[in-house]
Scaffold this motif. Sequence first.
Motif, mmCIF file in Angstrom:
data_model
loop_
_atom_site.group_PDB
_atom_site.id
_atom_site.type_symbol
_atom_site.label_atom_id
_atom_site.label_comp_id
_atom_site.label_asym_id
_atom_site.label_seq_id
_atom_site.Cartn_x
_atom_site.Cartn_y
_atom_site.Cartn_z
ATOM 1 N N LEU A 22 4.771 5.070 -18.714
ATOM 2 C CA LEU A 22 6.135 4.743 -19.141
ATOM 3 C C LEU A 22 7.125 4.811 -17.977
ATOM 4 C CD1 LEU A 22 6.221 6.522 -22.606
ATOM 5 C CD2 LEU A 22 6.038 4.065 -22.141
ATOM 6 N N LEU A 23 6.962 5.814 -17.110
ATOM 7 C CA LEU A 23 7.829 5.901 -15.931
ATOM 8 C C LEU A 23 7.618 4.722 -14.987
ATOM 9 C CD1 LEU A 23 7.717 9.727 -15.140
ATOM 10 C CD2 LEU A 23 9.638 8.397 -16.057
ATOM 11 N N SER A 24 6.378 4.261 -14.861
ATOM 12 C CA SER A 24 6.129 3.103 -13.990
ATOM 13 C C SER A 24 6.766 1.851 -14.578
ATOM 14 C CB SER A 24 4.639 2.900 -13.746
ATOM 15 O OG SER A 24 3.995 2.409 -14.889
ATOM 16 N N LEU A 25 6.735 1.715 -15.911
ATOM 17 C CA LEU A 25 7.408 0.574 -16.536
ATOM 18 C C LEU A 25 8.912 0.635 -16.296
ATOM 19 C CD1 LEU A 25 5.599 0.205 -19.988
ATOM 20 C CD2 LEU A 25 5.238 -1.125 -17.900
ATOM 21 N N LEU A 26 9.476 1.819 -16.434
ATOM 22 C CA LEU A 26 10.904 1.999 -16.204
ATOM 23 C C LEU A 26 11.268 1.689 -14.745
ATOM 24 C CD1 LEU A 26 13.646 2.914 -17.340
ATOM 25 C CD2 LEU A 26 13.018 5.241 -16.681
ATOM 26 N N LYS A 27 10.491 2.209 -13.818
ATOM 27 C CA LYS A 27 10.741 1.971 -12.398
ATOM 28 C C LYS A 27 10.635 0.478 -12.083
ATOM 29 C CE LYS A 27 9.410 3.695 -7.856
ATOM 30 N NZ LYS A 27 8.555 4.633 -7.134
ATOM 31 N N ASN A 28 9.632 -0.179 -12.660
ATOM 32 C CA ASN A 28 9.478 -1.613 -12.440
ATOM 33 C C ASN A 28 10.639 -2.404 -13.030
ATOM 34 O OD1 ASN A 28 7.049 -1.492 -11.014
ATOM 35 N ND2 ASN A 28 5.856 -1.424 -12.893
ATOM 36 N N ALA A 29 11.132 -1.979 -14.186
ATOM 37 C CA ALA A 29 12.259 -2.676 -14.809
ATOM 38 C C ALA A 29 13.527 -2.530 -13.968
ATOM 39 C CB ALA A 29 12.496 -2.131 -16.210
ATOM 40 N N ILE A 30 13.708 -1.387 -13.364
ATOM 41 C CA ILE A 30 14.896 -1.150 -12.540
ATOM 42 C C ILE A 30 14.781 -1.871 -11.198
ATOM 43 C CG2 ILE A 30 16.181 0.628 -11.279
ATOM 44 C CD1 ILE A 30 15.504 2.530 -13.640
ATOM 45 N N GLN A 31 13.638 -1.733 -10.526
ATOM 46 C CA GLN A 31 13.489 -2.268 -9.168
ATOM 47 C C GLN A 31 13.097 -3.747 -9.120
ATOM 48 O OE1 GLN A 31 10.705 0.275 -7.143
ATOM 49 N NE2 GLN A 31 12.226 1.880 -6.821
ATOM 50 N N ARG A 32 12.408 -4.227 -10.126
ATOM 51 C CA ARG A 32 11.894 -5.603 -10.170
ATOM 52 C C ARG A 32 11.189 -5.981 -8.862
ATOM 53 N NH1 ARG A 32 13.262 -8.179 -14.870
ATOM 54 N NH2 ARG A 32 15.036 -7.224 -15.892
ATOM 55 N N THR B 220 4.197 -4.609 -9.766
ATOM 56 C CA THR B 220 4.447 -4.218 -11.160
ATOM 57 C C THR B 220 3.131 -3.965 -11.888
ATOM 58 O OG1 THR B 220 6.515 -5.446 -11.257
ATOM 59 C CG2 THR B 220 5.442 -4.971 -13.354
ATOM 60 N N LEU B 221 2.205 -4.904 -11.771
ATOM 61 C CA LEU B 221 0.911 -4.753 -12.447
ATOM 62 C C LEU B 221 0.111 -3.597 -11.868
ATOM 63 C CD1 LEU B 221 -0.116 -8.480 -12.960
ATOM 64 C CD2 LEU B 221 0.675 -6.849 -14.694
ATOM 65 N N SER B 222 0.165 -3.422 -10.572
ATOM 66 C CA SER B 222 -0.562 -2.316 -9.937
ATOM 67 C C SER B 222 -0.027 -0.967 -10.410
ATOM 68 C CB SER B 222 -0.457 -2.402 -8.421
ATOM 69 O OG SER B 222 -1.064 -3.568 -7.956
ATOM 70 N N ARG C 81 0.832 -1.207 0.000
ATOM 71 C CA ARG C 81 0.000 0.000 0.000
ATOM 72 C C ARG C 81 0.863 1.252 0.000
ATOM 73 N NH1 ARG C 81 -3.660 -2.254 4.491
ATOM 74 N NH2 ARG C 81 -4.998 -3.626 3.306
ATOM 75 N N HIS C 82 1.934 1.240 0.749
ATOM 76 C CA HIS C 82 2.831 2.398 0.803
ATOM 77 C C HIS C 82 3.468 2.652 -0.570
ATOM 78 C CE1 HIS C 82 5.678 5.298 2.302
ATOM 79 N NE2 HIS C 82 6.669 4.585 1.765
ATOM 80 N N ARG C 83 3.852 1.589 -1.261
ATOM 81 C CA ARG C 83 4.516 1.732 -2.558
ATOM 82 C C ARG C 83 3.578 2.240 -3.647
ATOM 83 N NH1 ARG C 83 8.649 -3.342 -3.148
ATOM 84 N NH2 ARG C 83 10.221 -2.526 -1.732
ATOM 85 N N ILE C 84 2.307 1.927 -3.581
ATOM 86 C CA ILE C 84 1.387 2.429 -4.605
ATOM 87 C C ILE C 84 0.587 3.639 -4.126
ATOM 88 C CG2 ILE C 84 1.183 0.214 -5.776
ATOM 89 C CD1 ILE C 84 -1.648 0.008 -4.542
ATOM 90 N N GLY C 85 0.832 4.081 -2.915
ATOM 91 C CA GLY C 85 0.107 5.228 -2.365
ATOM 92 C C GLY C 85 0.290 6.494 -3.185
ATOM 93 N N VAL C 86 1.497 6.738 -3.671
ATOM 94 C CA VAL C 86 1.750 7.929 -4.494
ATOM 95 C C VAL C 86 0.963 7.833 -5.798
ATOM 96 C CG1 VAL C 86 3.521 9.223 -5.736
ATOM 97 C CG2 VAL C 86 3.995 8.351 -3.452
ATOM 98 N N SER C 87 0.942 6.650 -6.391
ATOM 99 C CA SER C 87 0.182 6.463 -7.630
ATOM 100 C C SER C 87 -1.306 6.673 -7.415
ATOM 101 C CB SER C 87 0.421 5.065 -8.205
ATOM 102 O OG SER C 87 1.731 4.949 -8.683
ATOM 103 N N LEU C 88 -1.810 6.170 -6.318
ATOM 104 C CA LEU C 88 -3.234 6.367 -6.022
ATOM 105 C C LEU C 88 -3.543 7.841 -5.755
ATOM 106 C CD1 LEU C 88 -3.961 3.253 -3.793
ATOM 107 C CD2 LEU C 88 -4.658 3.633 -6.162
ATOM 108 N N GLY C 89 -2.629 8.529 -5.087
ATOM 109 C CA GLY C 89 -2.806 9.967 -4.858
ATOM 110 C C GLY C 89 -2.800 10.745 -6.165
ATOM 111 N N ALA C 90 -1.881 10.393 -7.063
ATOM 112 C CA ALA C 90 -1.833 11.054 -8.378
ATOM 113 C C ALA C 90 -3.101 10.769 -9.166
ATOM 114 C CB ALA C 90 -0.602 10.588 -9.152
#
Length: 171
Positions: free
Chosen positions: A46-56, A62-64, A10-19
């Motif tokens: 595209l930034l989320s794909l990049l972040k997911n590719a870097i952090q794995r 990733t899907l969220s 929840r913490h990791r996707i909280g910024v995305s949900l806020g946006a």
Amino acid sequence: MVVARKQRFRHRIGVSLGAAALLLAWDAGFSGSFLMSWIFCPIWFLLSLLKNAIQRPGWGLTLSRAAIPVLTLGLVMANDAFQLTVAEANAPRVVAACEQYRAANGRFPKDLNELVPEYLHSVPRAKYCLGHWGQFVYFYNQGNPMLVWYVVPPHYRRIYIFETRKWRYME
């Protein structure tokens, strides 16, 4: 252990949900359009794909992360389609009421409030949003009126010119 994992998720996707909430509030709630989401959601995706590719981070996160901008844009576009349907249904009613007023009084109304209550129960909104872009704008222009509503605020407008009895778009 499971509770801690859910909290991290929840913490990791909280910024995305806020946006997502901000874009939905602006585009769907305030402007009744899609402009900000149309600009930001593809970049965000595209930034989320990049972040997911870097952090794995794993498939769930990733899907969220990738789904939130896509769903946000989808909701905003669905709202925009609804708003356009409302405006395109209400605009002919306002035009017809103005024409009826002209036939009965020999001139067009100086503002839309002159149509109430005889020709319209109330002046309808072009779109159901909080911004002033949701209202029809009527210009009397010394007897040559125009009816305007914002398709994509603040610049893309649909205009009905009573003199020619035609709709046109203006940027």
